[in-house]
Design an enzyme around this catalytic site. Structure first.
Site, PDB file in Angstrom:
ATOM      1  N   GLU A  32       0.861  -1.186   0.000  1.00  0.00           N
ATOM      2  CA  GLU A  32       0.000   0.000   0.000  1.00  0.00           C
ATOM      3  C   GLU A  32       0.893   1.231   0.000  1.00  0.00           C
ATOM      4  O   GLU A  32       1.790   1.374   0.846  1.00  0.00           O
ATOM      5  CB  GLU A  32      -0.886  -0.026   1.258  1.00  0.00           C
ATOM      6  CG  GLU A  32      -1.884   1.118   1.271  1.00  0.00           C
ATOM      7  CD  GLU A  32      -2.700   1.176   2.566  1.00  0.00           C
ATOM      8  OE1 GLU A  32      -2.503   0.326   3.440  1.00  0.00           O
ATOM      9  OE2 GLU A  32      -3.525   2.105   2.676  1.00  0.00           O
ATOM     10  N   ARG A  33       0.655   2.095  -0.968  1.00  0.00           N
ATOM     11  CA  ARG A  33       1.456   3.326  -1.102  1.00  0.00           C
ATOM     12  C   ARG A  33       2.937   3.022  -1.253  1.00  0.00           C
ATOM     13  O   ARG A  33       3.788   3.763  -0.749  1.00  0.00           O
ATOM     14  CB  ARG A  33       1.225   4.272   0.073  1.00  0.00           C
ATOM     15  CG  ARG A  33      -0.235   4.498   0.428  1.00  0.00           C
ATOM     16  CD  ARG A  33      -1.047   5.003  -0.742  1.00  0.00           C
ATOM     17  NE  ARG A  33      -2.470   5.105  -0.404  1.00  0.00           N
ATOM     18  CZ  ARG A  33      -3.403   5.474  -1.277  1.00  0.00           C
ATOM     19  NH1 ARG A  33      -3.081   5.728  -2.538  1.00  0.00           N
ATOM     20  NH2 ARG A  33      -4.660   5.549  -0.919  1.00  0.00           N
ATOM     21  N   LYS A  46      -4.537  -0.790  13.739  1.00  0.00           N
ATOM     22  CA  LYS A  46      -5.409   0.247  13.176  1.00  0.00           C
ATOM     23  C   LYS A  46      -6.831  -0.243  13.416  1.00  0.00           C
ATOM     24  O   LYS A  46      -7.265  -1.212  12.784  1.00  0.00           O
ATOM     25  CB  LYS A  46      -5.129   0.406  11.684  1.00  0.00           C
ATOM     26  CG  LYS A  46      -6.085   1.349  10.947  1.00  0.00           C
ATOM     27  CD  LYS A  46      -5.643   1.566   9.487  1.00  0.00           C
ATOM     28  CE  LYS A  46      -6.570   2.541   8.764  1.00  0.00           C
ATOM     29  NZ  LYS A  46      -6.041   2.951   7.452  1.00  0.00           N
ATOM     30  N   GLU A  90     -11.292   3.920   9.017  1.00  0.00           N
ATOM     31  CA  GLU A  90     -11.384   3.621   7.585  1.00  0.00           C
ATOM     32  C   GLU A  90     -11.840   2.190   7.330  1.00  0.00           C
ATOM     33  O   GLU A  90     -11.266   1.467   6.512  1.00  0.00           O
ATOM     34  CB  GLU A  90     -10.040   3.906   6.894  1.00  0.00           C
ATOM     35  CG  GLU A  90      -9.677   5.392   6.942  1.00  0.00           C
ATOM     36  CD  GLU A  90      -8.365   5.735   6.235  1.00  0.00           C
ATOM     37  OE1 GLU A  90      -7.518   4.854   6.124  1.00  0.00           O
ATOM     38  OE2 GLU A  90      -8.224   6.893   5.803  1.00  0.00           O
ATOM     39  N   ARG A 102      -2.953   2.995  16.867  1.00  0.00           N
ATOM     40  CA  ARG A 102      -2.990   4.205  16.038  1.00  0.00           C
ATOM     41  C   ARG A 102      -4.133   5.129  16.424  1.00  0.00           C
ATOM     42  O   ARG A 102      -5.244   4.683  16.678  1.00  0.00           O
ATOM     43  CB  ARG A 102      -3.128   3.842  14.567  1.00  0.00           C
ATOM     44  CG  ARG A 102      -1.854   3.323  13.957  1.00  0.00           C
ATOM     45  CD  ARG A 102      -2.132   2.883  12.547  1.00  0.00           C
ATOM     46  NE  ARG A 102      -1.406   3.637  11.540  1.00  0.00           N
ATOM     47  CZ  ARG A 102      -1.938   4.027  10.395  1.00  0.00           C
ATOM     48  NH1 ARG A 102      -3.210   3.815  10.109  1.00  0.00           N
ATOM     49  NH2 ARG A 102      -1.198   4.661   9.496  1.00  0.00           N
ATOM     50  N   ARG A 120     -12.829  16.973  10.229  1.00  0.00           N
ATOM     51  CA  ARG A 120     -12.066  15.753  10.388  1.00  0.00           C
ATOM     52  C   ARG A 120     -10.786  15.988  11.190  1.00  0.00           C
ATOM     53  O   ARG A 120     -10.321  15.102  11.911  1.00  0.00           O
ATOM     54  CB  ARG A 120     -11.717  15.192   9.005  1.00  0.00           C
ATOM     55  CG  ARG A 120     -10.778  14.011   9.076  1.00  0.00           C
ATOM     56  CD  ARG A 120     -10.619  13.334   7.732  1.00  0.00           C
ATOM     57  NE  ARG A 120      -9.269  12.772   7.596  1.00  0.00           N
ATOM     58  CZ  ARG A 120      -8.810  12.195   6.514  1.00  0.00           C
ATOM     59  NH1 ARG A 120      -9.582  12.086   5.437  1.00  0.00           N
ATOM     60  NH2 ARG A 120      -7.585  11.710   6.460  1.00  0.00           N
ATOM     61  N   LYS A 173      -0.002  10.353  13.850  1.00  0.00           N
ATOM     62  CA  LYS A 173       0.622  10.952  12.667  1.00  0.00           C
ATOM     63  C   LYS A 173       1.085  12.376  12.968  1.00  0.00           C
ATOM     64  O   LYS A 173       0.517  13.048  13.831  1.00  0.00           O
ATOM     65  CB  LYS A 173      -0.353  10.951  11.494  1.00  0.00           C
ATOM     66  CG  LYS A 173      -0.696   9.539  11.013  1.00  0.00           C
ATOM     67  CD  LYS A 173      -1.534   9.547   9.731  1.00  0.00           C
ATOM     68  CE  LYS A 173      -1.866   8.113   9.320  1.00  0.00           C
ATOM     69  NZ  LYS A 173      -2.583   8.034   8.027  1.00  0.00           N
ATOM     70  N   ASP A 224      -3.366  13.890   7.110  1.00  0.00           N
ATOM     71  CA  ASP A 224      -2.795  12.610   6.654  1.00  0.00           C
ATOM     72  C   ASP A 224      -1.523  12.815   5.853  1.00  0.00           C
ATOM     73  O   ASP A 224      -1.529  12.607   4.646  1.00  0.00           O
ATOM     74  CB  ASP A 224      -3.824  11.836   5.825  1.00  0.00           C
ATOM     75  CG  ASP A 224      -3.350  10.427   5.533  1.00  0.00           C
ATOM     76  OD1 ASP A 224      -2.422   9.963   6.207  1.00  0.00           O
ATOM     77  OD2 ASP A 224      -3.910   9.791   4.613  1.00  0.00           O
ATOM     78  N   GLU A 253       4.272   9.046  14.225  1.00  0.00           N
ATOM     79  CA  GLU A 253       4.245   8.305  12.965  1.00  0.00           C
ATOM     80  C   GLU A 253       4.522   9.270  11.827  1.00  0.00           C
ATOM     81  O   GLU A 253       3.717  10.161  11.546  1.00  0.00           O
ATOM     82  CB  GLU A 253       2.896   7.600  12.747  1.00  0.00           C
ATOM     83  CG  GLU A 253       2.855   6.815  11.438  1.00  0.00           C
ATOM     84  CD  GLU A 253       1.576   6.010  11.247  1.00  0.00           C
ATOM     85  OE1 GLU A 253       0.769   5.926  12.196  1.00  0.00           O
ATOM     86  OE2 GLU A 253       1.382   5.457  10.136  1.00  0.00           O
ATOM     87  N   GLU A 298       3.716   9.165  -0.440  1.00  0.00           N
ATOM     88  CA  GLU A 298       2.341   9.055  -0.929  1.00  0.00           C
ATOM     89  C   GLU A 298       1.815  10.374  -1.477  1.00  0.00           C
ATOM     90  O   GLU A 298       1.116  10.403  -2.482  1.00  0.00           O
ATOM     91  CB  GLU A 298       1.447   8.562   0.223  1.00  0.00           C
ATOM     92  CG  GLU A 298      -0.040   8.513  -0.113  1.00  0.00           C
ATOM     93  CD  GLU A 298      -0.880   8.043   1.068  1.00  0.00           C
ATOM     94  OE1 GLU A 298      -0.303   7.758   2.131  1.00  0.00           O
ATOM     95  OE2 GLU A 298      -2.110   7.955   0.904  1.00  0.00           O
TER      96      GLU A 298
END
Lengths: 723, 723
Positions: free
Chosen positions: B187-188, B307, B311, B344, B356, B380, B385, B407, B413
């Site tokens: 992923e990414r 996580k 999402e 997370r 958000r 993060k 993000d 993080e 990305e």
């Protein structure tokens, strides 16, 4: 002078130490059979007198590539740079080129014309009183091929002082088919992701692309289909064609043309049309325009490969047209530019309840004579699907008016993926030397596909590539041999797979005879070992569902009957095997009468094909005098024993080659033994549950229960997902 | 003697030729910053007197790894093998080890205890009258770290004759998070497939795994999460745990522990339970048993990354439990074995219509004090993000009773994937040096995460890895710098990103000052350039939908409002920006009062965050005196100009380094310029369509129409698919 020698000795030692201290680049397999590592001094000295200077043009990109390869190869092998020269100034010159580009070569008046543009002559000649070696091609590409051949002579330790070699390829199109998706995955790929970094193309042309071209050219491969036959139509968008063009630019100096797999429904998917009917004028115009666009970008584009009306792919039958209608429509679009269509005959329908082995023949034979001149029918070696062993495909010889192109699988979808050592040379050779009898004795499959049997000018052999982004290209060092043998047989399908294996071992590992002989023997026996531990005596298609990993003769999870192992082995209380004789599906009747008669008779059928053609009682007496059941168990056991022997052989070869490759092979052989044992045990456990017979005396029972083997599941098997 | 010299000369020439002829291994980036290529003679001679012999234990695997690394490094750099010795026999010994394992070192009585087990001292000492260099660790691992540090001194050309270095990491857990799926995709990921060949594990332990461990140990990374946070539960099956254990075996000598991402619903998916409720006794027992099984296989297993409730991932909220309930349940299972949980905080809900940016804080702050001692909250760097620029996350400083783990995203990305040259050091440094003001001035984010602000023993920094199977590991040579700077800042978050860049350039390319200075300058400016051509002045999240490639400020195709660019930039006829002040979402209130007051005031808000905190009129006067609209266009344009300047800089550096890496960087910079221009033009075209204002004088209009930019689509973007 004594002091002097001592100084020299110390100095040598120091420099030698320095040499050994150069950054340790492990032998990771990247160099393939083009390693060009220094020959032993004993070997090198034999060649020095014949490698004194190099006379070669450097006008065209192919000439430059040829010169670079000779310089790289000879300097690596001999430890000295070869001076370039314009004329012969001393003994031992190497003169490379064509009569057209070099007056020096024209003066030699070698008979090269009959060899065609890809052909070459390598001959020791005298020029101005100096002995020299001439490498003369029918074209620049022929000279490149000849140069690789010359390097091979040195790499394999052959004499080069009495050369008079005349070579030309027997097959015109020698093509790798990549089953690579544009997202980087590879269908049935076991060597990592795709080597095509589509995302960074056309800007970034990775140096690896050039090494790919070098490797292919070194074995005469002259075409590459870049994408999978089941991918979408995106490859035909302008954005992607520009990427394809960048690869074509890299490959061109090496005589390699690019081809693309195209989706028959592309006019709908990216063309905005409502139909892909091959007789629709708009559809025909769309393909013509697309072909024009392609050739604008890639003037030497090779053509299209098509999987149509097969396993869910769209095709002309969606519009009630024939395969010939579909192929000819594409062929017409390409013809003005010299392109060709490779149309796959791998079709079968689950609606058709007849024996799947018969369906391609039934579909295509009636169309013989209906295909346009630039269409080849690409046909798998056997009627089912690249199994460890199948009889040759009945279409070979059955369509005299149509050029049939061989499709071999190089990636080992059914033969142990990356980790099993299985050299495919004997499989290819077995098929190519099979006699179709279509025009009497000697009508071998090789003669069908090289065009000589029916006088076709167009001929081809395709290999479904085993190449990925793994550092060693093929997932294992020994898998490289399968790429190699494919290329060499595409050049000349009558070569011996043993001789090719020996060439490859010498180039890839070492010329040390103590290594070469046992490794070649091991390779030559490896395919029969795999047949024995997987699918002996004519069995096939016993592997796990979908992912094709491991044994699953019991499996009935696939949606379609003819995707299930039980469809193929048909084992029951009485016996085992698929009756394709006249009392069964009569698939035998698709072969020439003499062959059909032989295969129709259980007693005459070679035992390696027995259960492919017949349903045979468990207690049937085999030629050994033992029962079929006994022989089945014995073959499965022999397969495992053979792998144990391969491990033992390899363990005695420690120290002959670099440690890194040695260890990887040793580890993979351990995996292979474990999996061979699993195949044997699972299959015996299953078949015993049906035959109800005890194991023959002296044969060990399966290590685990049938229930255990049936319970195994495998997520994330490489080369397979539900794309 | 003259003859002798002549012979010697010829001989030298011959050997030198041989040396130069060793197979040309191109510089392909595989060696990272551990190239150890020979120093210039001028440099090497400075070090010779201090590298006369090596005294080092070789009892433990870590000691052997340390010895191997020093021998490899010093022989490569200095061109001579270092003799091993048991005792100091001459001037210039290097003595490596711990007081516990070496009486010789114990006698030195260096103050190492305060530095902890990962710390080390490097000091010039006198032993038995001989000057020597001692590299002394608090443990074997400390000595390994010290050895890498010592090698770095030589690699970067620093003096080693007056050393008295005391080093220990400020952060305890220095961890790479791999977003690798078990099917090999990442992923990414923009550097090819996963480097974990799960299929061939545990049997085949690729040599690359060891090189991975070496590279990480060289920068102090001591943990690796092997799998993606959104993967399934298969990684916890016994089959896969055995594979994980094999990797742990390879990494152990280098002080690297393995961690796993676990799926909260694993008890259902692979455990056969009906629930994953963290308070259910069966669920708790299942996790305890799973932890026991893991530690049986991997005694030094690190712990879990989770996580949850984010999402679409399952989590404790599925059972109306809190994040603390979920994290503590897992922590309790791991605690007996010394394992930890990294939980997370990246959570937001589309059901929650509030800003958000505020949701993680709202969710987690109330739970401060409720987490068990072996839980870290992985947060993060910013509230959205990993955008090119965000203010620091308001949770930093807001949960004094809970260790917060940073993080960072190393994989780019949102910052140009593989091909844009963007050095992330300044981004990391900007965040780490941000002052939360939670305990007054100087309460930097660095002090929050290293635990010093609130006195936490447990501390951590995670980096979402940019590593893949590409030969150069990271997709580009310059991306390696982001792996490097992450590790160095995890060791010490107060280091200067410029100093780290310089270290990296010297080790990766050359110590030639004419190269080092311009390249470091280019790197240091590169992140601001990307911010300018992508999302200047506090804008963010303007990229293409899903795949995150290229500009799409107009995009409304995403299913959820807060996945759409328009949610973030809120451009309208009046102005642009997200009002997070007290007149808007009041996200500013999540910061400490002094910070909140500053961010709440448009005039006081740093312009780099302006549009993040405020909806600002197009004609608002910026500090430059120009309007916002003017400044926006100017920033976009500046970003492109900066990339042009980077290309120019690089073009002047041809010849300083190997051709292969030079050319790849040059090609990628060309791609970057093309894409920077596209970002600028597309964003200006779009924002102009809303602002309705003319371009400021002297600024070129977009090269194509807004409609054109909106029409672009991108299939097969790397790092993204609908898995």
């Amino acid at each position: 002078m004594k002091t002097c020698l001592r100084i020299l000795a110390v100095f040598t030692l120091t420099l030698a130490t320095l040499l050994c201290m150069a950054p340790a680049h492990a032998e990771d397999g990247y160099e393939l059979w083009l390693r060009y590592h220094p020959l032993t001094p004993g070997q090198a000295v034999l060649y020095r007198g014949h490698t004194a200077e190099l006379i070669i043009g450097s006008t065209t990109p192919t000439q430059i590539a040829t010169r670079n390869e000779l310089q790289r190869g000879l300097s690596g092998l001999l430890g000295q740079d070869l001076p370039l020269s314009e004329t012969v100034t001393r003994d031992g010159a190497i003169i490379v080129g064509t009569a057209a580009s070099s007056p020096l070569i024209a003066k030699l008046r070698l008979d090269i014309q009959s060899l065609g543009s890809d052909g070459y002559v390598i001959r020791n000649v005298i020029v101005d009183g100096h002995p020299a070696t001439a490498i003369v091609g029918g074209s620049d590409i022929g000279a490149l091929y000849g140069s690789f051949h010359f390097l091979r002579l040195l790499q394999t330790g052959q004499a080069i002082d009495h050369l008079d070699l005349h070579e030309s390829p027997r097959i015109k199109l020698r093509v790798l088919d990549h089953w690579d998706y544009l997202n980087g995955q590879i269908e049935r790929g076991y060597a990592g992701a795709s080597i095509w970094d589509w995302w960074k193309l056309p800007d970034w042309r990775a140096p690896r692309y050039t090494d790919y071209a070098r490797a292919n050219a070194s074995i005469g491969i002259n075409g590459t289909v870049l994408n999978d036959v089941t991918g979408g139509a995106t490859i035909l968008t302008t954005t992607y064609l520009q990427k394809v063009a960048a690869l074509a630019d890299v490959f061109r100096p090496y005589g390699i043309r690019v081809y693309l797999s195209v989706r028959f429904s592309a006019p709908i998917e990216i063309g905005g049309l409502k139909t892909a009917d091959p007789l629709d004028p708009q559809v025909r115009a769309w393909w013509r325009a697309k072909a024009d666009e392609i050739y604008q970008l890639i003037p030497d584009f090779g053509g299209f490969l098509v999987k149509a009306d097969s396993e869910g792919q769209p095709g002309p039958q969606d519009y009630k047209r024939t395969h010939a209608d579909g192929a000819n429509m594409l062929a017409d679009a390409l013809a003005p530019h010299g392109g060709i269509v490779m149309w796959r005959t791998f079709v079968y329908s689950q609606a058709n309840k007849d024996d799947r082995a018969k369906q391609a023949y039934e579909e295509f034979k009636p169309l013989d004579g209906q295909f346009h001149a630039n269409v080849l029918l690409q046909t798998k070696n056997g009627p089912i699907d690249f199994q460890p062993r199948e009889p040759f495909h009945p279409l070979f010889g059955a369509m005299p008016k149509t050029p049939l192109m061989m499709e071999f699988e190089i990636t080992k979808e059914y033969l142990g993926f990356a980790t099993h050592l299985v050299y495919l040379g004997p499989l290819y050779e077995e098929v190519l030397s099979s006699d179709t009898m279509e025009r009497g004795m000697g009508s071998t499959v090789a003669k069908v596909i090289d065009g000589s049997l029916e006088g076709h000018a167009l001929s081809g052999m395709a290999g479904d590539a085993n190449i990925g982004a793994d550092r060693n290209w093929c997932g294992s060092d020994f898998n490289q041999a399968n790429w190699y043998v494919f290329g060499r047989l595409a050049w000349n399908p009558t070569l011996s797979s043993r001789a090719i294996a020996e060439e490859w071992v010498r180039m890839t590992f070492t010329n040390n005879e103590a290594f070469v002989k046992p490794v070649v023997d091991m390779m030559m026996g490896s395919r029969e070992a795999a047949v024995d531990y997987m699918t002996p005596l004519g069995l096939l298609h016993l592997m796990g569902p979908g992912h094709h990993y491991g044994p699953a003769p019991w499996d009935a999870s696939e949606s379609e009957a003819d995707w299930r192992p039980v469809y193929y082995h048909r084992a029951d209380r009485q016996g085992i095997g698929f009756d394709r004789s006249s009392t069964g599906s009569n698939a035998v009747a698709q072969y020439a009468p003499a062959i059909a008669a032989q295969f129709n008779d259980m007693a005459q059928t070679p035992e390696r094909f027995l259960l492919y053609f017949h349903h045979v009682p468990w207690d049937y007496r085999m030629r050994s005098g033992q029962t079929l059941w006994y022989e089945l168990v014995a073959h499965y056991t022999q397969g495992v024993d053979d792998v144990k022997q391969m491990r033992a052989t390899w363990s005695h070869l420690h120290g002959y080659i670099d440690e890194e490759r040695y260890q990887q092979v040793a580890t993979f052989l351990a995996i292979q033994e474990k999996e061979a044992q699993w195949w044997r045990d699972a299959c015996i456990a299953y078949f015993q549950s049906i035959s109800g017979r005890p194991l023959p005396p002296g044969y060990a029972p399966p290590q685990r229960s049938l229930k255990y083997y049936e319970s195994l599941t495998f997520p994330y098997v490489p080369g397979y997902s539900s794309w």
